[in-house]
Design an enzyme around this catalytic site. Structure first.
Site, PDB file in Angstrom:
ATOM      1  N   ARG A  34      44.591  30.663  90.149  1.00 17.29           N
ATOM      2  CA  ARG A  34      44.451  29.878  88.905  1.00 17.29           C
ATOM      3  C   ARG A  34      44.633  30.741  87.667  1.00 17.29           C
ATOM      4  O   ARG A  34      45.026  30.244  86.632  1.00 17.29           O
ATOM      5  CB  ARG A  34      43.055  29.231  88.866  1.00 17.29           C
ATOM      6  CG  ARG A  34      42.836  28.152  89.887  1.00 17.29           C
ATOM      7  CD  ARG A  34      41.372  27.786  90.004  1.00 17.29           C
ATOM      8  NE  ARG A  34      40.583  28.956  90.428  1.00 17.29           N
ATOM      9  CZ  ARG A  34      39.271  28.985  90.539  1.00 17.29           C
ATOM     10  NH1 ARG A  34      38.561  27.915  90.246  1.00 17.29           N
ATOM     11  NH2 ARG A  34      38.647  30.079  90.938  1.00 17.29           N
ATOM     12  N   ASN A  85      43.788  32.055 101.901  1.00 21.49           N
ATOM     13  CA  ASN A  85      42.706  32.983 101.569  1.00 21.49           C
ATOM     14  C   ASN A  85      41.832  32.491 100.413  1.00 21.49           C
ATOM     15  O   ASN A  85      40.663  32.862 100.332  1.00 21.49           O
ATOM     16  CB  ASN A  85      43.352  34.344 101.224  1.00 21.49           C
ATOM     17  CG  ASN A  85      42.414  35.270 100.490  1.00 21.49           C
ATOM     18  OD1 ASN A  85      41.497  35.838 101.082  1.00 21.49           O
ATOM     19  ND2 ASN A  85      42.610  35.405  99.179  1.00 21.49           N
ATOM     20  N   TYR A 151      28.201  27.167 102.262  1.00 18.29           N
ATOM     21  CA  TYR A 151      29.290  28.141 102.381  1.00 18.29           C
ATOM     22  C   TYR A 151      29.599  28.393 103.859  1.00 18.29           C
ATOM     23  O   TYR A 151      30.753  28.303 104.298  1.00 18.29           O
ATOM     24  CB  TYR A 151      28.931  29.447 101.671  1.00 18.29           C
ATOM     25  CG  TYR A 151      30.004  30.506 101.876  1.00 18.29           C
ATOM     26  CD1 TYR A 151      31.262  30.352 101.310  1.00 18.29           C
ATOM     27  CD2 TYR A 151      29.773  31.626 102.680  1.00 18.29           C
ATOM     28  CE1 TYR A 151      32.266  31.288 101.532  1.00 18.29           C
ATOM     29  CE2 TYR A 151      30.764  32.564 102.904  1.00 18.29           C
ATOM     30  CZ  TYR A 151      32.012  32.392 102.324  1.00 18.29           C
ATOM     31  OH  TYR A 151      33.004  33.312 102.567  1.00 18.29           O
ATOM     32  N   THR A 186      34.384  42.672  96.933  1.00 17.89           N
ATOM     33  CA  THR A 186      35.465  42.064  96.145  1.00 17.89           C
ATOM     34  C   THR A 186      34.761  41.406  94.949  1.00 17.89           C
ATOM     35  O   THR A 186      33.608  41.729  94.668  1.00 17.89           O
ATOM     36  CB  THR A 186      36.173  40.963  96.967  1.00 17.89           C
ATOM     37  OG1 THR A 186      35.205  39.949  97.285  1.00 17.89           O
ATOM     38  CG2 THR A 186      36.770  41.496  98.260  1.00 17.89           C
ATOM     39  N   GLU A 187      35.403  40.445  94.314  1.00 15.39           N
ATOM     40  CA  GLU A 187      34.711  39.693  93.247  1.00 15.39           C
ATOM     41  C   GLU A 187      33.877  38.544  93.828  1.00 15.39           C
ATOM     42  O   GLU A 187      33.320  37.732  93.099  1.00 15.39           O
ATOM     43  CB  GLU A 187      35.726  39.165  92.238  1.00 15.39           C
ATOM     44  CG  GLU A 187      36.358  40.277  91.440  1.00 15.39           C
ATOM     45  CD  GLU A 187      37.413  39.810  90.460  1.00 15.39           C
ATOM     46  OE1 GLU A 187      37.470  38.605  90.153  1.00 15.39           O
ATOM     47  OE2 GLU A 187      38.193  40.657  90.015  1.00 15.39           O
TER      48      GLU A 187
HETATM   49  P1  NDP Z   1      37.504  37.125  95.312  1.00 15.10           P
HETATM   50  O1  NDP Z   1      36.570  36.339  94.444  1.00 15.10           O
HETATM   51  O2  NDP Z   1      37.757  38.539  94.944  1.00 15.10           O
HETATM   52  O3  NDP Z   1      38.900  36.355  95.455  1.00 15.10           O
HETATM   53  C1  NDP Z   1      38.953  34.962  95.603  1.00 15.10           C
HETATM   54  C2  NDP Z   1      40.358  34.485  95.306  1.00 15.10           C
HETATM   55  O4  NDP Z   1      40.412  33.070  95.537  1.00 15.10           O
HETATM   56  C3  NDP Z   1      40.775  34.727  93.873  1.00 15.10           C
HETATM   57  O5  NDP Z   1      42.097  35.178  93.852  1.00 15.10           O
HETATM   58  C4  NDP Z   1      40.686  33.353  93.233  1.00 15.10           C
HETATM   59  O6  NDP Z   1      41.689  33.242  92.245  1.00 15.10           O
HETATM   60  C5  NDP Z   1      41.026  32.460  94.427  1.00 15.10           C
HETATM   61  N1  NDP Z   1      40.546  31.083  94.248  1.00 15.10           N
HETATM   62  C6  NDP Z   1      39.260  30.653  94.203  1.00 15.10           C
HETATM   63  N2  NDP Z   1      39.233  29.326  93.989  1.00 15.10           N
HETATM   64  C7  NDP Z   1      40.524  28.913  93.906  1.00 15.10           C
HETATM   65  C8  NDP Z   1      41.144  27.668  93.675  1.00 15.10           C
HETATM   66  N3  NDP Z   1      40.435  26.546  93.496  1.00 15.10           N
HETATM   67  N4  NDP Z   1      42.499  27.595  93.662  1.00 15.10           N
HETATM   68  C9  NDP Z   1      43.235  28.716  93.850  1.00 15.10           C
HETATM   69  N5  NDP Z   1      42.711  29.928  94.043  1.00 15.10           N
HETATM   70  C10 NDP Z   1      41.364  30.025  94.072  1.00 15.10           C
HETATM   71  O7  NDP Z   1      36.877  37.037  96.776  1.00 15.10           O
HETATM   72  P2  NDP Z   1      37.424  37.526  98.206  1.00 15.10           P
HETATM   73  O8  NDP Z   1      38.695  38.257  98.115  1.00 15.10           O
HETATM   74  O9  NDP Z   1      36.275  38.185  98.877  1.00 15.10           O
HETATM   75  O10 NDP Z   1      37.631  36.108  98.896  1.00 15.10           O
HETATM   76  C11 NDP Z   1      38.812  35.739  99.589  1.00 15.10           C
HETATM   77  C12 NDP Z   1      38.408  34.922 100.790  1.00 15.10           C
HETATM   78  O11 NDP Z   1      37.657  35.724 101.671  1.00 15.10           O
HETATM   79  C13 NDP Z   1      37.529  33.712 100.476  1.00 15.10           C
HETATM   80  O12 NDP Z   1      37.971  32.617 101.250  1.00 15.10           O
HETATM   81  C14 NDP Z   1      36.133  34.172 100.908  1.00 15.10           C
HETATM   82  O13 NDP Z   1      35.330  33.092 101.275  1.00 15.10           O
HETATM   83  C15 NDP Z   1      36.490  35.034 102.089  1.00 15.10           C
HETATM   84  N6  NDP Z   1      35.507  36.014 102.521  1.00 15.10           N
HETATM   85  C16 NDP Z   1      34.993  36.958 101.669  1.00 15.10           C
HETATM   86  C17 NDP Z   1      34.078  37.904 102.157  1.00 15.10           C
HETATM   87  C18 NDP Z   1      33.469  38.939 101.280  1.00 15.10           C
HETATM   88  O14 NDP Z   1      32.391  39.480 101.646  1.00 15.10           O
HETATM   89  N7  NDP Z   1      34.084  39.307 100.164  1.00 15.10           N
HETATM   90  C19 NDP Z   1      33.699  37.936 103.577  1.00 15.10           C
HETATM   91  C20 NDP Z   1      34.277  36.873 104.348  1.00 15.10           C
HETATM   92  C21 NDP Z   1      35.155  35.982 103.853  1.00 15.10           C
HETATM   93  P3  NDP Z   1      41.551  32.468  90.838  1.00 15.10           P
HETATM   94  O15 NDP Z   1      40.119  32.578  90.399  1.00 15.10           O
HETATM   95  O16 NDP Z   1      42.531  33.172  89.955  1.00 15.10           O
HETATM   96  O17 NDP Z   1      41.983  31.073  91.153  1.00 15.10           O
HETATM   97  C1  8X3 Z   2      31.263  36.289 102.995  1.00 18.13           C
HETATM   98  C2  8X3 Z   2      30.329  37.084 103.848  1.00 18.13           C
HETATM   99  O1  8X3 Z   2      27.865  37.392 104.431  1.00 18.13           O
HETATM  100  O2  8X3 Z   2      28.405  37.081 102.110  1.00 18.13           O
HETATM  101  O3  8X3 Z   2      31.921  35.332 103.735  1.00 18.13           O
HETATM  102  O4  8X3 Z   2      28.541  35.234 103.616  1.00 18.13           O
HETATM  103  S1  8X3 Z   2      28.718  36.664 103.453  1.00 18.13           S
END
Ligand code: NDP
Ligand code: 8X3
Length: 253
Positions: A34, A85, A151, A186-187
């Site tokens: 976004r 993702n 979640y 990550t964020e």
């Molecule tokens: P970040 O917050 O760093 O990245 C999330 C990304 O998703 C951003 O690029 C954001 O982009 C995008 N995003 C969120 N909502 C939307 C939307 N409505 N439309 C399009 N893009 C969207 O987090 P992660 O990299 O950690 O997360 C990536 C994936 O990994 C997620 O699905 C998360 O649930 C999963 N995950 C994360 C873990 C962790 O501990 N970090 C562990 C396990 C899974 P923008 O805001 O520009 O749209």
């Molecule tokens: C993200 C990992 O443990 O924060 O999916 O839910 S946790």
């Protein structure tokens, strides 16, 4: 022929790390998110290495997802890989105190957004008899924890949806994978805690965590496995993360 990967949520974290890794590996890229400024900056960087098509898109907007993916430029319109993702967690309150809007947002993004992207791109993959959808689930879809409520449930959806997709594309040559990361920096937590940097930093402080590059390496490896090899699910945690005992509540005497 040069392969094409579509990465949702490419503006940060795992998605951004995947964009760099896949570009270095020679893939053409469609990057989705976004935040336009971030996509523009990433496009300039990646364009030094490969062909890039950025799409400013909210995956929750069903019609916009279909419009964007049905109108890809010809160089990008036969994607080999879709990395679903984009996703988020919002809040860590127990279910009886959680914000219902947050729950809806997680379902709209993590479940429905992923469904829309899949439904838009899967028919072409089936028709071409090749392609690979790599979903980013979470270990939170496998294991409960306090505050994980909606979640974790949204990621359990991703896990079962991935398995059912496999059943549906049986015999077509299309591959489906669910990657299930654990604790990664990550964020993600900044978003979960709604911009509270202190709370997010405290969570990671002194704790071993996965990096976005760790996950991107795994996703790239998964994408590059031979056609006859399908990784169904891959759960990965930092070595210093594991399960804890079941909780027993005792009333105070
Ligand atoms: P970040 O917050 O760093 O990245 C999330 C990304 O998703 C951003 O690029 C954001 O982009 C995008 N995003 C969120 N909502 C939307 C939307 N409505 N439309 C399009 N893009 C969207 O987090 P992660 O990299 O950690 O997360 C990536 C994936 O990994 C997620 O699905 C998360 O649930 C999963 N995950 C994360 C873990 C962790 O501990 N970090 C562990 C396990 C899974 P923008 O805001 O520009 O749209
Ligand atoms: C993200 C990992 O443990 O924060 O999916 O839910 S946790």
């Amino acid at each position: 022929m040069t392969k094409t990967a579509i990465i949702t949520g490419a503006t940060s974290g795992f998605g951004q790390a995947c964009a760099y890794k896949f570009a270095q590996d020679g893939y053409k890229l469609v990057i989705v998110g976004r935040r336009k400024e971030r996509l523009d900056a990433l496009t300039s960087e990646l364009s030094k290495t490969t062909q890039v098509h950025p799409i400013v898109l909210d995956v929750r907007e069903r019609q916009n997802v279909f419009d964007a993916f049905y109108n890809l430029p010809s160089e990008f319109n036969q994607p080999d890989i879709l990395i679903n993702n984009a996703g988020l967690a919002l809040g860590l309150e127990p279910a009886h105190q959680a914000n219902l809007d947050d729950w809806e947002n997680m379902i709209d993004t993590n479940c429905k957004g992923l469904m829309y992207c899949t439904r838009a791109l899967l028919p072409g993959m089936v028709e071409r008899k090749c392609g690979h959808i790599i979903n980013v689930g979470s270990m939170a879809g496998n294991w409960p924890y306090p505050g994980g409520n909606c979640y974790g449930a949204s990621k359990a959806f991703v896990q079962q949806f991935s398995r059912n997709l496999r059943s549906d594309v049986h015999g077509t040559g299309v591959k489906i994978t669910n990657i299930e990361p654990g604790f990664a920096k990550t964020e993600f937590s900044l978003v979960r805690f709604k911009g509270d940097e202190g709370r997010s930093e405290t969570l990671y402080e002194g704790a071993e965590h996965l990096s976005p590059e760790d996950i991107a390496d795994i996703i790239l490896w998964t994408a590059n496995t031979p056609n006859h090899v399908n990784i169904n699910t891959l759960e990965v945690m930092p070595t210093n993360q594991s399960w804890s005992a079941l909780a027993i509540h005792k009333d105070e005497k």
